[in-house]
Design an enzyme around this catalytic site. Sequence first.
Site, PDB file in Angstrom:
ATOM      1  N   ASP A  92      47.447 -44.330 -26.487  1.00 30.80           N
ATOM      2  CA  ASP A  92      46.687 -45.231 -25.624  1.00 30.80           C
ATOM      3  C   ASP A  92      47.660 -45.908 -24.660  1.00 30.80           C
ATOM      4  O   ASP A  92      48.845 -45.545 -24.602  1.00 30.80           O
ATOM      5  CB  ASP A  92      45.886 -46.238 -26.448  1.00 30.80           C
ATOM      6  CG  ASP A  92      46.757 -47.281 -27.146  1.00 30.80           C
ATOM      7  OD1 ASP A  92      48.008 -47.164 -27.098  1.00 30.80           O
ATOM      8  OD2 ASP A  92      46.186 -48.220 -27.731  1.00 30.80           O
TER       9      ASP A  92
ATOM     10  N   LYS B 108      43.101 -38.317 -27.428  1.00 26.67           N
ATOM     11  CA  LYS B 108      43.343 -39.644 -27.994  1.00 26.67           C
ATOM     12  C   LYS B 108      42.263 -40.007 -29.006  1.00 26.67           C
ATOM     13  O   LYS B 108      42.564 -40.387 -30.149  1.00 26.67           O
ATOM     14  CB  LYS B 108      43.387 -40.699 -26.889  1.00 26.67           C
ATOM     15  CG  LYS B 108      43.694 -42.103 -27.411  1.00 26.67           C
ATOM     16  CD  LYS B 108      43.556 -43.153 -26.340  1.00 26.67           C
ATOM     17  CE  LYS B 108      42.101 -43.539 -26.152  1.00 26.67           C
ATOM     18  NZ  LYS B 108      41.934 -44.721 -25.275  1.00 26.67           N
TER      19      LYS B 108
END
Length: 225
Positions: A137, A119
């Site tokens: 996320d 991420k």
Amino acid sequence: MVRRARKVDRVLAETYPEATIELDFDDPFQLLVVTVLSAQTTDRRVNAVRPTLFAKYPDARAMAAAPREDLERIVGPLGFFRAKTESLLKLSAALVERYDGQVPPRLDDLVTLPGVGRKTANVVLGNGFGVPGITVDTHFGRLVRRLGWTTETDPVNVEHAVGALFPKRDWTMLSHHLIWHGRRICHAKKPACGACPVARLCPSYGEGPTDPELAAKLVKTQGPA
């Protein structure tokens, strides 16, 4: 599925033409650091400590040599300050030792750095280097499941499943569109369905209030999450 998913993205792009990363940064190193610091806190809080942090420690070499107690004081308002300080020290040291203090522009290199997962790496690639990446996320994951694009919960599997629905060139902006929508309307506890611009394209429509007035109040009271 592909046509509906791309239609959703087009509508969100029209709804949020200003959508972008909400962390402030001046270069890839700053972006990497603030993204690491953003875990379990808000972008607003990270942006508030950023000027002080980078005024004292503008690059990896400076930060790697920073006194631990000084870093802890600066990042203290973000919570988990001891763990975050440790991450910054290890991350900066690794950049100095392996990459001469520079942030590498490759996913395979970024994910080897302490505290950096896919991420964070995709945030840095997409926003710091212009390399398309999908940022999974909590907002992104929640929205793609509500939209019916995937049932996956593992972030890597979500990234691959959603990436298959869109041209690679669209990945970074797709992430911004979904994250902005998740923060402003499609909230975790109660989505404001009656204020949603993609309501007719969403199989989860009705999870939150569908009355426009109630939805508008919900948007106003919850605000960007």
